[in-house]
Enzyme design. Structure first.
Site, PDB file in Angstrom:
ATOM      1  N   ASN A 279     -66.214 -34.310 -52.868  1.00  0.00           N
ATOM      2  CA  ASN A 279     -66.720 -32.989 -51.489  1.00  0.00           C
ATOM      3  C   ASN A 279     -67.320 -32.240 -52.054  1.00  0.00           C
ATOM      4  O   ASN A 279     -66.500 -31.664 -53.130  1.00  0.00           O
ATOM      5  CB  ASN A 279     -66.713 -32.937 -50.267  1.00  0.00           C
ATOM      6  CG  ASN A 279     -66.798 -31.719 -49.527  1.00  0.00           C
ATOM      7  OD1 ASN A 279     -66.170 -30.365 -49.813  1.00  0.00           O
ATOM      8  ND2 ASN A 279     -67.782 -31.714 -49.281  1.00  0.00           N
ATOM      9  N   GLY A 280     -69.148 -31.877 -52.266  1.00  0.00           N
ATOM     10  CA  GLY A 280     -69.171 -30.616 -53.192  1.00  0.00           C
ATOM     11  C   GLY A 280     -70.757 -30.859 -54.044  1.00  0.00           C
ATOM     12  O   GLY A 280     -70.915 -31.444 -54.412  1.00  0.00           O
ATOM     13  N   ASP A 281     -71.503 -29.538 -53.399  1.00  0.00           N
ATOM     14  CA  ASP A 281     -73.190 -29.735 -53.292  1.00  0.00           C
ATOM     15  C   ASP A 281     -73.600 -31.395 -53.258  1.00  0.00           C
ATOM     16  O   ASP A 281     -74.884 -31.599 -54.006  1.00  0.00           O
ATOM     17  CB  ASP A 281     -72.798 -29.767 -55.466  1.00  0.00           C
ATOM     18  CG  ASP A 281     -72.292 -27.801 -55.524  1.00  0.00           C
ATOM     19  OD1 ASP A 281     -72.027 -27.650 -54.562  1.00  0.00           O
ATOM     20  OD2 ASP A 281     -71.669 -28.087 -56.406  1.00  0.00           O
TER      21      ASP A 281
ATOM     22  N   CYS B 254     -58.601 -25.002 -46.966  1.00  0.00           N
ATOM     23  CA  CYS B 254     -59.908 -23.078 -46.269  1.00  0.00           C
ATOM     24  C   CYS B 254     -59.570 -22.202 -47.101  1.00  0.00           C
ATOM     25  O   CYS B 254     -57.911 -21.975 -46.934  1.00  0.00           O
ATOM     26  CB  CYS B 254     -59.509 -23.727 -44.759  1.00  0.00           C
ATOM     27  SG  CYS B 254     -61.011 -21.808 -43.732  1.00  0.00           S
TER      28      CYS B 254
ATOM     29  N   PRO C 170     -66.478 -31.997 -42.253  1.00  0.00           N
ATOM     30  CA  PRO C 170     -66.415 -30.313 -41.129  1.00  0.00           C
ATOM     31  C   PRO C 170     -66.673 -29.165 -40.892  1.00  0.00           C
ATOM     32  O   PRO C 170     -66.172 -28.590 -42.374  1.00  0.00           O
ATOM     33  CB  PRO C 170     -64.738 -30.695 -40.638  1.00  0.00           C
ATOM     34  CG  PRO C 170     -64.317 -30.892 -42.020  1.00  0.00           C
ATOM     35  CD  PRO C 170     -65.509 -32.052 -42.717  1.00  0.00           C
ATOM     36  N   MET C 171     -67.628 -28.840 -40.717  1.00  0.00           N
ATOM     37  CA  MET C 171     -68.110 -27.519 -40.644  1.00  0.00           C
ATOM     38  C   MET C 171     -67.737 -26.075 -39.455  1.00  0.00           C
ATOM     39  O   MET C 171     -68.862 -27.316 -38.455  1.00  0.00           O
ATOM     40  CB  MET C 171     -69.521 -26.766 -41.392  1.00  0.00           C
ATOM     41  CG  MET C 171     -69.024 -27.924 -42.477  1.00  0.00           C
ATOM     42  SD  MET C 171     -71.274 -27.648 -43.758  1.00  0.00           S
ATOM     43  CE  MET C 171     -72.295 -28.770 -42.514  1.00  0.00           C
TER      44      MET C 171
ATOM     45  N   LYS D 138     -57.829 -33.398 -46.419  1.00  0.00           N
ATOM     46  CA  LYS D 138     -59.067 -32.913 -47.035  1.00  0.00           C
ATOM     47  C   LYS D 138     -58.350 -31.328 -47.395  1.00  0.00           C
ATOM     48  O   LYS D 138     -57.631 -30.106 -46.753  1.00  0.00           O
ATOM     49  CB  LYS D 138     -60.207 -32.214 -45.509  1.00  0.00           C
ATOM     50  CG  LYS D 138     -61.185 -31.556 -46.827  1.00  0.00           C
ATOM     51  CD  LYS D 138     -62.649 -31.569 -45.428  1.00  0.00           C
ATOM     52  CE  LYS D 138     -63.622 -31.145 -46.449  1.00  0.00           C
ATOM     53  NZ  LYS D 138     -63.132 -29.865 -46.474  1.00  0.00           N
TER      54      LYS D 138
ATOM     55  N   GLY E 273     -72.169 -31.842 -46.878  1.00  0.00           N
ATOM     56  CA  GLY E 273     -71.947 -29.933 -45.870  1.00  0.00           C
ATOM     57  C   GLY E 273     -73.491 -29.823 -45.279  1.00  0.00           C
ATOM     58  O   GLY E 273     -73.537 -30.162 -44.938  1.00  0.00           O
TER      59      GLY E 273
HETATM   60  C1  LIG Z   1     -70.029 -22.490 -42.715  1.00  0.00           C
HETATM   61  C2  LIG Z   1     -69.282 -23.564 -42.967  1.00  0.00           C
HETATM   62  C3  LIG Z   1     -68.184 -24.418 -42.322  1.00  0.00           C
HETATM   63  C4  LIG Z   1     -67.166 -25.387 -42.802  1.00  0.00           C
HETATM   64  N1  LIG Z   1     -65.471 -25.014 -41.778  1.00  0.00           N
HETATM   65  C5  LIG Z   1     -64.988 -26.426 -42.479  1.00  0.00           C
HETATM   66  C6  LIG Z   1     -63.842 -26.567 -41.557  1.00  0.00           C
HETATM   67  O1  LIG Z   1     -64.112 -26.583 -40.351  1.00  0.00           O
HETATM   68  N2  LIG Z   1     -62.942 -27.530 -42.453  1.00  0.00           N
HETATM   69  C7  LIG Z   1     -63.190 -27.742 -43.326  1.00  0.00           C
HETATM   70  O2  LIG Z   1     -62.211 -28.800 -43.792  1.00  0.00           O
HETATM   71  N3  LIG Z   1     -64.223 -27.547 -44.202  1.00  0.00           N
HETATM   72  C8  LIG Z   1     -64.854 -27.029 -43.812  1.00  0.00           C
HETATM   73  N4  LIG Z   1     -66.143 -26.104 -44.506  1.00  0.00           N
HETATM   74  C9  LIG Z   1     -66.135 -26.827 -45.892  1.00  0.00           C
HETATM   75  C10 LIG Z   1     -67.149 -28.042 -45.912  1.00  0.00           C
HETATM   76  O3  LIG Z   1     -66.302 -29.031 -44.764  1.00  0.00           O
HETATM   77  C11 LIG Z   1     -67.078 -28.895 -47.242  1.00  0.00           C
HETATM   78  O4  LIG Z   1     -66.343 -28.682 -47.590  1.00  0.00           O
HETATM   79  C12 LIG Z   1     -67.830 -27.488 -48.211  1.00  0.00           C
HETATM   80  O5  LIG Z   1     -68.385 -26.809 -47.375  1.00  0.00           O
HETATM   81  C13 LIG Z   1     -68.235 -28.064 -49.232  1.00  0.00           C
HETATM   82  O6  LIG Z   1     -69.251 -29.348 -49.138  1.00  0.00           O
HETATM   83  P1  LIG Z   1     -70.909 -29.058 -49.527  1.00  0.00           P
HETATM   84  O7  LIG Z   1     -70.813 -28.353 -50.478  1.00  0.00           O
HETATM   85  O8  LIG Z   1     -71.563 -30.856 -49.340  1.00  0.00           O
HETATM   86  O9  LIG Z   1     -71.555 -27.637 -48.414  1.00  0.00           O
HETATM   87  C14 LIG Z   1     -67.080 -25.496 -43.976  1.00  0.00           C
HETATM   88  C15 LIG Z   1     -67.944 -24.984 -45.470  1.00  0.00           C
HETATM   89  C16 LIG Z   1     -69.221 -24.242 -44.567  1.00  0.00           C
HETATM   90  C17 LIG Z   1     -70.335 -24.162 -45.058  1.00  0.00           C
END
Ligand SMILES: Cc1cc2nc3c(=O)[nH]c(=O)nc-3n(C[C@H](O)[C@H](O)[C@H](O)COP(=O)(O)O)c2cc1C
Length: 333
Positions: free
Chosen positions: A219-221, A111, A17-18, A155, A243
């Site tokens: 999750n992460g990176d 968050c 979710p982003m 999450k 993400g």
């Molecule tokens: C622009 C943006 C918006 C995000 N919005 C949410 C969200 O609405 N809900 C959530 O659980 N995490 C949110 N996240 C966190 C991501 O879901 C994820 O946990 C985080 O980016 C780490 O994963 P990644 O390294 O694959 O990006 C957001 C991250 C970004 C960068």
């Protein structure tokens, strides 16, 4: 409960979710070009849904915030993510989400955004374990008022100021969530340090000993599908969530790395996204698309000039027009 979670392949890949990134428009594009095994909606405020309805004295169906809860069949299975610190609001919004036909509900407990934490929601819940459990129970109760017995997941992060998995994970597991996604950093670490993938093995062990039915997602990176599958193999995670690697790369779940897709194909996808954006999210300002323009148009000769021109567009038609006028230079790369 036998739900879609049990039918997923192992390991499975999830779209994170982003907010303002994985909205209905981008999810539609991803579902068409290279679908993951499961998708998440952007997070939605349970309190916001309730109060907007009350203040405007309108039925749920006319609530403007419901636009953030739209999805298409091709996105299934799709989970709606909610945030709140109030069990009554969580119960209300979960019932709503179940009635809308989502496949699952996910509660955000990770968050770090100030406006979310100020409400006691998001990562602030890591400091309030009893309330966190009450919220999971409230979501389940809300769902039980409907005929759709959809599963509830969470999450979260590895801890607040320091890693506290040995207390936090058993607390969450006591409420029997269908799945736990762990963003492998503490609240304090934000995204400033590499994700701690070495912790997943111990999370899986805790899960195995306390509630083997709960699925664990790391999750992460994660950079691409190949990276994800490798991480699942090394750690024993049931699923991997991706993400930021989807920025400019809706093909990430097909195994493509960023900038591997030819520029022409990337431009075509960006234009399709802009049209979906106008059609599906008319409540959002076109400005939001600019982060996609930056991410799609980079890493090839002429990208900087083309990007500067595309940034001037204020609607999808203009974007398509500018792209077509500049197609020749892109074609010859
Ligand atoms: C622009 C943006 C918006 C995000 N919005 C949410 C969200 O609405 N809900 C959530 O659980 N995490 C949110 N996240 C966190 C991501 O879901 C994820 O946990 C985080 O980016 C780490 O994963 P990644 O390294 O694959 O990006 C957001 C991250 C970004 C960068």
């Amino acid at each position: 409960m036998n739900s879609f979670w049990q039918k997923l392949p192992k390991p499975f890949l999830a779209l994170a979710p982003m907010k303002d990134v994985t909205d209905a428009a981008y999810r539609r594009l991803i579902a068409q070009v290279g679908k993951p095994d499961i998708m998440w909606s952007e997070f939605v405020s349970a309190d916001g849904l309730y109060h907007t309805r009350e203040i405007k004295k309108i039925p749920d169906s006319e609530n403007p915030l419901m636009r953030d809860l739209q999805f298409a069949q091709i996105e299934r299975p799709i989970v709606a993510q909610l945030f709140s610190s109030k069990p009554s609001m969580m119960a209300y919004a979960s019932e709503l989400v179940a009635r809308l036909g989502f496949d699952g509900i996910d509660i955000n407990m990770g968050c770090p955004d100030r406006s979310v934490e100020k409400q006691g929601a998001g990562a602030a819940l890591i400091k309030e374990p009893e309330l966190a459990v009450a919220l999971i129970k409230a979501a389940k109760e809300g769902v039980s008022h409907t005929q759709h017995s959809i599963p509830v997941s969470v999450k979260t992060r590895t801890g607040y100021t320091k890693e506290t998995l040995n207390e936090w994970i058993p607390t969450l597991l006591s409420a029997e969530p269908a799945a736990l996604t762990i963003h492998l950093r503490t609240r304090k670490e934000l995204s400033d340090v590499p994700a701690h993938w070495e912790l997943v093995e111990s999370i899986v062990k805790l899960r195995d000993s306390i509630n083997p039915n709960t699925l664990v997602l790391g999750n992460g990176d994660v950079q691409c599908a190949t990276d994800a599958l490798q991480k699942a193999k090394e750690t024993g995670a049931d699923g991997i969530m991706i993400g930021e690697a989807v920025f400019g790369n809706p093909w990430v779940f097909l195994g493509r790395i960023r900038n591997e897709t030819p520029p022409q194909e990337r431009l075509a996808a960006l234009i399709a996204l802009a049209y979906y954006f106008e059609e599906l999210t008319p409540q959002k300002h076109f400005q939001i698309l600019k982060k996609h323009i930056k991410a799609f148009v980079c890493g090839f000769d002429g990208a900087t000039e083309l990007r500067a021109k595309l940034m001037k567009a204020t609607n999808a038609t203009q974007l398509a027009h500018i792209a077509s006028e500049n197609t020749i230079s892109v074609c010859h790369i």
